[in-house]
Write an enzyme that holds these catalytic residues in place. Structure first.
Site, PDB file in Angstrom:
ATOM      1  N   GLU A  86     -42.402 -41.664   7.732  1.00  9.61           N
ATOM      2  CA  GLU A  86     -42.763 -42.542   8.846  1.00  9.61           C
ATOM      3  C   GLU A  86     -44.276 -42.496   9.049  1.00  9.61           C
ATOM      4  O   GLU A  86     -44.884 -41.431   8.990  1.00  9.61           O
ATOM      5  CB  GLU A  86     -42.046 -42.039  10.093  1.00  9.61           C
ATOM      6  N   ASP A 114     -48.608 -23.621   9.056  1.00 10.22           N
ATOM      7  CA  ASP A 114     -49.956 -23.923   8.560  1.00 10.22           C
ATOM      8  C   ASP A 114     -50.697 -24.724   9.635  1.00 10.22           C
ATOM      9  O   ASP A 114     -51.225 -25.804   9.380  1.00 10.22           O
ATOM     10  CB  ASP A 114     -49.864 -24.709   7.252  1.00 10.22           C
TER      11      ASP A 114
END
Length: 287
Positions: free
Chosen positions: A87, A194
């Site tokens: 998306e 991360d």
């Protein structure tokens, strides 16, 4: 990957046609593009992964984050060894003053999603480095030392980025790990893994969104260690987080410890320029 190959993947995985394709800068792990489909909608795609299973593992990490229903994550439209179709999330040109607080509150919601074990159902990647996630039920300390710190140190040795003095300091840290990490009884929290500022988006309505994860379940302070390493998270972020989910005593000192995983990873990815920062961090922890 040429345009025809991308078109073939879009038909197979997303049942759509390619109208336009625009390169997106900023990534070093794969090629990235914003595309417009035949019906005028936009998608985000990655191609040219460094490992054949990289995109499929990233997709499963995104789905794990999305399933927690706590923070905005791009939907996975399709994936295979060559392409990841996501998306497209339109972003704001200017972040509202409330964004950092909203981000802190969103991260709290993510970290309140927990599991019975540290680790994950599979290994994945942090950047271009394989990340080991073997489930560990009993001890966060053991998981951190073995699967995070020691793993990166051994990788540095294989890459010939090791330093005798740094290795000796790491061994000293490991011997005092019981003093550095308290037994606080916190459950394994769902981590992005991360979380630096480049993996945070501000959507057009001011909502935070997270991309490019290295998902696993770990101690939530591990995530905060990454946020303090490269900047981009201000005091409003930490205040909102701490108000909703108070942090344990001396958590800021432990962020140095947890940042070592990411510093060693950057050493292994980018070379010896990170040795000085690793050395300074180790010395702070030992003083």
């Amino acid at each position: 990957m040429n345009r025809q190959r991308i078109e073939d993947h879009l038909r197979t995985l997303a049942d759509t046609e390619l109208r336009t394709i625009t390169p997106v800068s900023g990534g070093s792990i794969a090629a990235a593009y914003q595309i417009t489909t035949g019906d005028g909608s936009r998608l985000f795609i990655k191609t040219a992964p460094q490992f054949p299973d990289m995109f499929e593992r990233e997709a499963r990490g995104l789905k794990e984050l999305s399933a927690a229903n706590t923070v905005r994550i791009p939907e996975v439209i399709g994936v295979n060894e060559e392409i990841l179709i996501l998306e497209f999330l339109p972003t704001a040109s200017v972040r509202p003053t409330t964004f950092q607080s909203a981000l802190g509150a969103a991260l709290v919601r993510l970290h309140r999603a927990t599991a019975a074990e540290f680790g994950f159902t599979e290994d994945n990647y942090i950047g271009a480095t394989p990340q080991v996630n073997r489930p560990q039920r009993s001890s966060w300390k053991e998981f951190f030392v073995v699967q995070r710190l020691e793993y990166q140190v051994r990788l540095a040795e294989r890459n010939r980025y090791d330093d005798r003095e740094i290795t000796a300091l790491v061994h000293r840290i490991e011997r005092m790990i019981d003093r550095l990490i308290p037994d606080d009884g916190e459950p394994p929290a769902l981590l992005h893994g991360d979380l630096w500022s480049g993996n945070v988006l501000c959507l057009e309505d001011g909502t935070p969104a997270l991309i490019d994860p290295a998902v696993y379940y770990g101690h939530r302070e591990m995530e905060l260690g990454m946020t303090r390493l490269f900047g981009g998270f201000d005091e409003r972020f930490y205040a909102a987080y701490n108000e909703s989910y108070p942090l344990n005593d001396e958590w800021e000192r432990r962020t140095d410890l947890y940042s070592l995983y990411h510093l060693f990873n950057h050493l292994n990815l980018f070379g010896k320029s990170y040795q000085a920062q690793i050395y300074d961090t180790l010395k702070r922890l030992l003083n």
